[in-house]
Design a protein around this motif. Structure first.
Motif, mmCIF file in Angstrom:
data_model
loop_
_atom_site.group_PDB
_atom_site.id
_atom_site.type_symbol
_atom_site.label_atom_id
_atom_site.label_comp_id
_atom_site.label_asym_id
_atom_site.label_seq_id
_atom_site.Cartn_x
_atom_site.Cartn_y
_atom_site.Cartn_z
ATOM 1 N N PHE A 10 -8.493 4.267 24.906
ATOM 2 C CA PHE A 10 -9.621 4.866 25.626
ATOM 3 C C PHE A 10 -10.799 5.199 24.701
ATOM 4 O O PHE A 10 -11.945 5.201 25.132
ATOM 5 N N ARG A 11 -10.505 5.501 23.409
ATOM 6 C CA ARG A 11 -11.511 5.740 22.379
ATOM 7 C C ARG A 11 -12.441 6.921 22.719
ATOM 8 O O ARG A 11 -13.668 6.789 22.790
ATOM 9 N N PRO A 12 -11.852 8.111 22.891
ATOM 10 C CA PRO A 12 -12.664 9.287 23.247
ATOM 11 C C PRO A 12 -13.396 9.889 22.042
ATOM 12 O O PRO A 12 -12.930 9.787 20.906
ATOM 13 N N ASP A 13 -14.524 10.554 22.325
ATOM 14 C CA ASP A 13 -15.187 11.394 21.310
ATOM 15 C C ASP A 13 -14.460 12.722 21.185
ATOM 16 O O ASP A 13 -14.352 13.304 20.114
ATOM 17 N N ILE A 14 -14.020 13.233 22.333
ATOM 18 C CA ILE A 14 -13.381 14.550 22.392
ATOM 19 C C ILE A 14 -12.046 14.419 23.122
ATOM 20 O O ILE A 14 -11.961 13.739 24.145
ATOM 21 N N VAL A 15 -11.014 15.075 22.566
ATOM 22 C CA VAL A 15 -9.705 15.178 23.232
ATOM 23 C C VAL A 15 -9.501 16.635 23.643
ATOM 24 O O VAL A 15 -9.730 17.546 22.850
ATOM 25 N N LEU A 16 -9.091 16.849 24.878
ATOM 26 C CA LEU A 16 -8.708 18.183 25.355
ATOM 27 C C LEU A 16 -7.204 18.218 25.516
ATOM 28 O O LEU A 16 -6.620 17.321 26.150
ATOM 29 N N THR A 17 -6.560 19.256 24.946
ATOM 30 C CA THR A 17 -5.112 19.385 25.125
ATOM 31 C C THR A 17 -4.706 20.839 24.960
ATOM 32 O O THR A 17 -5.542 21.719 24.711
ATOM 33 N N HIS A 18 -3.389 21.088 25.120
ATOM 34 C CA HIS A 18 -2.847 22.442 25.011
ATOM 35 C C HIS A 18 -2.896 22.926 23.556
ATOM 36 O O HIS A 18 -2.657 22.150 22.631
ATOM 37 N N ASP A 19 -3.161 24.225 23.364
ATOM 38 C CA ASP A 19 -3.043 24.834 22.033
ATOM 39 C C ASP A 19 -1.555 24.981 21.723
ATOM 40 O O ASP A 19 -0.862 25.760 22.370
ATOM 41 N N PRO A 20 -1.040 24.232 20.726
ATOM 42 C CA PRO A 20 0.406 24.296 20.474
ATOM 43 C C PRO A 20 0.835 25.581 19.773
ATOM 44 O O PRO A 20 2.019 25.895 19.742
ATOM 45 N N LEU A 21 -0.119 26.315 19.201
ATOM 46 C CA LEU A 21 0.230 27.486 18.392
ATOM 47 C C LEU A 21 -0.178 28.799 19.036
ATOM 48 O O LEU A 21 -0.187 29.834 18.389
ATOM 49 N N THR A 22 -0.525 28.770 20.315
ATOM 50 C CA THR A 22 -0.959 30.009 20.954
ATOM 51 C C THR A 22 0.142 31.058 20.883
ATOM 52 O O THR A 22 1.330 30.741 20.944
ATOM 53 N N ARG A 23 -0.259 32.321 20.716
ATOM 54 C CA ARG A 23 0.725 33.396 20.759
ATOM 55 C C ARG A 23 0.774 34.065 22.126
ATOM 56 O O ARG A 23 1.300 35.173 22.251
ATOM 57 N N LEU A 24 0.245 33.362 23.127
ATOM 58 C CA LEU A 24 0.494 33.778 24.502
ATOM 59 C C LEU A 24 1.882 33.229 24.818
ATOM 60 O O LEU A 24 2.049 32.079 25.175
ATOM 61 N N TYR A 25 2.900 34.042 24.607
ATOM 62 C CA TYR A 25 4.266 33.523 24.552
ATOM 63 C C TYR A 25 4.826 33.112 25.907
ATOM 64 O O TYR A 25 5.789 32.373 25.977
ATOM 65 N N ARG A 26 4.242 33.633 26.985
ATOM 66 C CA ARG A 26 4.709 33.194 28.307
ATOM 67 C C ARG A 26 4.045 31.849 28.579
ATOM 68 O O ARG A 26 3.058 31.740 29.291
ATOM 69 N N GLN A 27 4.631 30.841 27.978
ATOM 70 C CA GLN A 27 3.987 29.544 27.864
ATOM 71 C C GLN A 27 5.050 28.479 28.086
ATOM 72 O O GLN A 27 6.140 28.559 27.527
ATOM 73 N N HIS A 28 4.737 27.496 28.904
ATOM 74 C CA HIS A 28 5.728 26.438 29.124
ATOM 75 C C HIS A 28 5.966 25.683 27.809
ATOM 76 O O HIS A 28 5.004 25.278 27.152
ATOM 77 N N PRO A 29 7.243 25.500 27.436
ATOM 78 C CA PRO A 29 7.504 24.806 26.159
ATOM 79 C C PRO A 29 6.921 23.397 26.115
ATOM 80 O O PRO A 29 6.555 22.908 25.040
ATOM 81 N N ASP A 30 6.817 22.727 27.281
ATOM 82 C CA ASP A 30 6.187 21.397 27.289
ATOM 83 C C ASP A 30 4.731 21.477 26.812
ATOM 84 O O ASP A 30 4.209 20.522 26.228
#
Ligand SMILES: [Zn+2]
Length: 241
Positions: A115-135
């Motif tokens: 797709f060759r994007p300029d910007i990728v949007l995704t989940h923050d893998p290191l958030t300390r909002l712990y009620r977070q789906h592991p996926d």
């Protein structure tokens, strides 16, 4: 938040192509439909990669005889169409069983090179909002590994080049679901569009106790408050160039 920094506030940063990588159907709309609507209004081409098809999220009173995965994929396609998204790629990993594996990194690297994007949007893998789906953590980690450095270096997954996918450099990642937001997109002008897109995820209505609009409006108010915006989506900006 005492250490708040404002990296970017207002309209989405300029981009020709934006790739949204989410763990489940409805994650793109829940976390960033407002920004997506504004990008598309500005002429940006947006594509989604959805890693699982949400097969664990079956409502208790579900009586629809169709396979649930088909229902959720169709809901995701309808929501994307509502926003004017160019297309959706489903990787169909099992819901709730996603890990940051070399294979997932390879698949996401291939999608970025395609797709060759300029910007990728995704989940923050290191958030300390712990009620977070592991996926969410796993997908965020694999997507970031794909965006940097794998997709830019031909030495990663060299078989992709033989298949016609050239290396590609992503400029910026914007991470959603973050506890360290520094980028605030004003979604007041497109808030109804965000609601309309979320309403296409009909099977997930019970995920919004108190009503979808009330919940989403509350989240958008909370997200905008640090930046003085009435309704916002918040991200952490990561330079990748
Ligand atoms: Zn999710």
């Amino acid at each position: 938040m005492s250490d708040l920094q404002l990296r970017h506030v207002g309209t989405p940063p300029a981009a020709q192509r934006v790739l949204v990588i989410g763990a489940h159907p409805d994650d793109p709309e829940f976390f960033c439909a407002g920004a997506i609507a504004r990008w598309i209004a500005a002429g940006t081409i947006v594509h989604y990669v959805v890693v699982t098809s949400g097969d664990k999220g079956i409502p208790e009173d579900w009586t629809d005889p169709r396979p649930f995965v088909t229902v959720r994929e169709n809901e995701q396609l309808a929501a994307a169409e509502e926003l004017g998204v160019q297309g959706v790629t489903f990787l169909r990993l099992p819901d709730g069983e996603v890990f940051d594996t070399l294979d997932l990194r390879a698949q996401l690297t291939g999608e970025i090179r395609r797709f060759r994007p300029d910007i990728v949007l995704t989940h923050d893998p290191l958030t300390r909002l712990y009620r977070q789906h592991p996926d969410h953590r796993a997908v965020g980690a694999a997507a970031l590994a794909a965006a940097f450095p794998a997709s830019r270096l031909a030495t990663f997954f060299p078989e992709q080049r033989e298949a016609g996918l050239e290396p590609h450099t992503v400029r910026v990642a914007l991470l959603f679901g973050t506890d360290r937001p520094d980028t605030f997109i004003d979604i007041a002008p497109v808030f109804e569009r965000k609601l309309a897109a979320l309403r296409r995820h009909t099977s997930q209505a019970s995920a919004f106790p108190g009503g979808l609009e009330t919940r989403v409006r509350m989240r958008a108010r909370e997200a905008g408050a640090p930046a003085g915006l009435e309704l916002a989506e918040a991200f952490l900006w990561v330079d990748l160039e």
